[in-house]
Scaffold this motif. Structure first.
Motif, mmCIF file in Angstrom:
data_model
loop_
_atom_site.group_PDB
_atom_site.id
_atom_site.type_symbol
_atom_site.label_atom_id
_atom_site.label_comp_id
_atom_site.label_asym_id
_atom_site.label_seq_id
_atom_site.Cartn_x
_atom_site.Cartn_y
_atom_site.Cartn_z
ATOM 1 N N VAL A 170 18.767 -46.519 -45.365
ATOM 2 C CA VAL A 170 18.361 -46.166 -46.728
ATOM 3 C C VAL A 170 16.841 -46.180 -46.720
ATOM 4 O O VAL A 170 16.224 -47.214 -46.456
ATOM 5 N N GLU A 171 16.246 -45.042 -46.998
ATOM 6 C CA GLU A 171 14.800 -44.890 -46.797
ATOM 7 C C GLU A 171 14.182 -44.133 -47.968
ATOM 8 O O GLU A 171 14.649 -43.051 -48.344
ATOM 9 N N ASP A 172 13.157 -44.704 -48.569
ATOM 10 C CA ASP A 172 12.408 -44.000 -49.609
ATOM 11 C C ASP A 172 11.419 -43.048 -48.953
ATOM 12 O O ASP A 172 10.667 -43.434 -48.048
ATOM 13 N N ILE A 173 11.440 -41.795 -49.425
ATOM 14 C CA ILE A 173 10.585 -40.760 -48.848
ATOM 15 C C ILE A 173 9.827 -40.048 -49.972
ATOM 16 O O ILE A 173 10.055 -40.315 -51.151
ATOM 17 N N ARG A 174 8.960 -39.143 -49.620
ATOM 18 C CA ARG A 174 8.243 -38.302 -50.578
ATOM 19 C C ARG A 174 8.434 -36.848 -50.190
ATOM 20 O O ARG A 174 8.427 -36.492 -49.003
ATOM 21 N N ILE A 175 8.580 -36.008 -51.210
ATOM 22 C CA ILE A 175 8.782 -34.585 -51.005
ATOM 23 C C ILE A 175 7.731 -33.837 -51.805
ATOM 24 O O ILE A 175 7.530 -34.103 -52.995
ATOM 25 N N LEU A 221 6.904 -36.029 -54.801
ATOM 26 C CA LEU A 221 8.054 -36.480 -55.574
ATOM 27 C C LEU A 221 8.786 -37.597 -54.824
ATOM 28 O O LEU A 221 9.132 -37.442 -53.649
ATOM 29 N N PRO A 222 9.086 -38.715 -55.493
ATOM 30 C CA PRO A 222 9.866 -39.761 -54.837
ATOM 31 C C PRO A 222 11.302 -39.299 -54.599
ATOM 32 O O PRO A 222 11.873 -38.567 -55.415
ATOM 33 N N ALA A 223 11.863 -39.719 -53.500
ATOM 34 C CA ALA A 223 13.256 -39.420 -53.186
ATOM 35 C C ALA A 223 13.783 -40.550 -52.308
ATOM 36 O O ALA A 223 13.011 -41.336 -51.741
ATOM 37 N N ARG A 224 15.089 -40.631 -52.205
ATOM 38 C CA ARG A 224 15.695 -41.660 -51.359
ATOM 39 C C ARG A 224 16.726 -41.012 -50.450
ATOM 40 O O ARG A 224 17.599 -40.260 -50.897
#
Length: 309
Positions: free
Chosen positions: A45-50, A58-61
């Protein structure tokens, strides 16, 4: 379902449409997990940015049921009338879909109204889908096997993304539409039949859309109301998950019919005796757990995956 509604009435919390947008977000997040199933543990489970088109990160997971790469991916777009909801409010659902479907799920925090009105949400969603197609391999994703999905307003965004993907030549294996909004003016029979006391009320719908749309012209844009799309031939196959006692049920059926008339493969399930938002009530509503299994089966068939053991 009757017991859930009874408990909601006893709690006597203020209706979201009587609050400010910020207050409504806080209230929705506070109650989002009350009836959810237990949170599924996943190995990744990793928080990423797009990147969005205007440079916003934009934050995404990213949820992955396996560390073996590459995994096919579902871009998930949360519900909440374009005004509330987040990655956090849909965390349990996205974990469960990743686990049951054996695919990665990327849940997007698109920007919300009224701070960001139409067409920001659909632009963010479409930018994220294109970004995943172009850069997903760097995250261990199989960009040749992609799906888009969402619930309620997120279902609207997913349906619009499927049309944009068709137009751009971006191949999708499935659009997963969970009680999506598809009509421009909320004037179907079910909007009046189920207008009160069934979780999503007419006043709330109108309040949400008043936050999001800038003027009447926005309502006539097919990116807000996919039923107005001039042509849906060639869009990705669809799985529609609808609730029987939902103001949005009629427009969901109408959109399924529109897709079928255009030759698009469609599976449609209407879950009896349940209301809008039921898929996030799995601890209390067996139909929610059945819907999770059905949606995951549709994803597995489309993406060629197996459930996580």
């Amino acid at each position: 379902m009757r017991d859930v509604l009874r408990r909601m009435r006893r709690a006597n919390r203020p209706h979201l449409h009587t609050l400010s947008a910020q207050q409504a977000r806080v209230a929705y997040e506070a109650g989002a997990g009350v009836l959810e199933i237990a949170k599924q543990a996943l190995p990744r489970v990793e928080d990423i940015r797009i990147a969005a088109r205007d440079g916003t990160a934009l934050p995404a997971r990213l949820y992955a049921p396996s560390t073996c790469a590459p995994l096919p991916v579902l871009l998930y777009l949360h519900g909440g009338g374009f005004t509330i909801g987040s990655v956090a409010t849909h965390d349990v659902l996205c974990r469960q879909l990743a686990h049951l479907a054996g695919c990665a799920v990327v849940s997007l925090d698109y920007r919300l109204a009224p701070e960001h009105q139409f067409p920001t949400a659909i632009n963010d969603a479409w930018d994220a889908l294109q970004w995943l197609a172009a850069h997903g391999d760097t995250l261990g994703l199989d960009t040749q096997r992609m799906a888009v999905g969402g619930d309620s307003a997120g279902g609207t965004l997913a349906a619009a993304c499927a049309i944009l993907a068709r137009d751009a030549g971006l191949s999708l294996q499935l659009q997963l539409l969970i009680y999506p909004g598809t009509c421009a003016h909320q004037d179907t029979d079910s909007h009046f039949r189920y207008a009160h006391a069934l979780v999503l009320e007419r006043e709330g719908i109108l309040w949400f859309f008043d936050q999001y749309v800038r003027n009447d012209a926005d309502r006539e844009d097919w990116r807000f109301a996919p039923l107005l799309a001039p042509d849906v031939e060639g869009v990705a196959p669809a799985f529609l998950c609808l609730a029987e006692l939902d103001p949005l049920v009629d427009e969901g059926v109408q959109y399924a019919d529109m897709l079928r008339m255009a030759g698009v493969p469609v599976d449609l399930e209407i879950y009896k005796g349940v209301t809008h938002e039921f898929i996030k009530m799995g601890r209390a509503i067996p139909e929610a757990r059945q819907a999770h299994a059905d949606m995951a089966a549709a994803l597995r068939a489309a993406l060629g995956t197996s459930p996580t053991v």
